[in-house]
Scaffold this motif. Structure first.
Motif, mmCIF file in Angstrom:
data_model
loop_
_atom_site.group_PDB
_atom_site.id
_atom_site.type_symbol
_atom_site.label_atom_id
_atom_site.label_comp_id
_atom_site.label_asym_id
_atom_site.label_seq_id
_atom_site.Cartn_x
_atom_site.Cartn_y
_atom_site.Cartn_z
ATOM 1 N N UNK A 192 0.741 -1.425 0.109
ATOM 2 C CA UNK A 192 0.192 0.445 0.056
ATOM 3 C C UNK A 192 0.926 1.650 0.160
ATOM 4 N N UNK A 193 0.315 1.693 -1.112
ATOM 5 C CA UNK A 193 1.896 2.919 -1.303
ATOM 6 C C UNK A 193 0.632 4.187 -0.709
ATOM 7 N N UNK A 194 0.771 5.317 0.612
ATOM 8 C CA UNK A 194 0.689 6.281 0.748
ATOM 9 C C UNK A 194 0.788 7.683 -0.187
ATOM 10 N N UNK A 195 0.652 8.732 -0.118
ATOM 11 C CA UNK A 195 0.940 10.069 -0.528
ATOM 12 C C UNK A 195 1.523 10.527 0.190
ATOM 13 N N UNK A 196 2.628 10.824 -0.222
ATOM 14 C CA UNK A 196 3.650 11.736 -0.156
ATOM 15 C C UNK A 196 3.254 12.961 1.207
ATOM 16 N N UNK A 197 4.062 13.465 2.024
ATOM 17 C CA UNK A 197 3.807 14.253 3.242
ATOM 18 C C UNK A 197 4.400 15.825 1.900
ATOM 19 N N UNK A 198 4.014 16.715 2.675
ATOM 20 C CA UNK A 198 4.363 18.185 1.343
ATOM 21 C C UNK A 198 6.322 18.728 2.272
ATOM 22 N N UNK A 199 5.702 17.980 3.636
ATOM 23 C CA UNK A 199 7.408 17.583 4.070
ATOM 24 C C UNK A 199 8.308 17.653 3.503
ATOM 25 N N UNK A 200 8.028 15.863 2.400
ATOM 26 C CA UNK A 200 8.788 15.410 1.986
ATOM 27 C C UNK A 200 9.054 15.821 0.899
ATOM 28 N N UNK A 201 8.145 15.515 -0.081
ATOM 29 C CA UNK A 201 8.489 16.590 -1.339
ATOM 30 C C UNK A 201 8.679 18.270 -1.230
#
Length: 99
Positions: A28-37
């Motif tokens: 299961x892949x979750x969307x990236x957090x804005x901080x990670x981007x």
């Protein structure tokens, strides 16, 4: 005239619970957090400080290529490739220390 594609008319197989025991678990892949981007964008800015060859070297190692394949790509000895990689990282560190 176009070549016809292949397709399957068979229905999906519904597996029993005991048949799924040996199957690999579903990822299961979750969307990236804005901080990670944001961290990725900052890292990409650091990579722009390097020469093109150094960038390729860094990304090949990040993609888990073996040193032997990396050395062959850059036309150097297997022991030289890690040194060049380390030199590229030191160039980034030097850029931070200067500014």
């Amino acid at each position: 005239m176009r070549v016809q594609g292949h397709f399957n008319c068979w229905p999906d197989i519904q597996r029993m619970a005991w048949e799924k025991l040996g199957a690999e678990p579903r990822l299961y892949r979750f969307p990236l957090e804005p901080a990670a981007i944001d961290r990725m964008h900052e890292t990409m800015r650091w990579v722009q400080w390097l020469e093109e060859e150094q960038r390729h070297l860094i990304w090949m190692w990040a993609k888990r290529y073996e040193w032997q394949k990396i050395a062959k790509r850059f036309g150097c000895c297997t022991r030289t490739a890690p040194r060049r990689w380390q030199r590229a990282l030191l160039d980034v560190a030097d850029h931070f220390n200067q500014g």
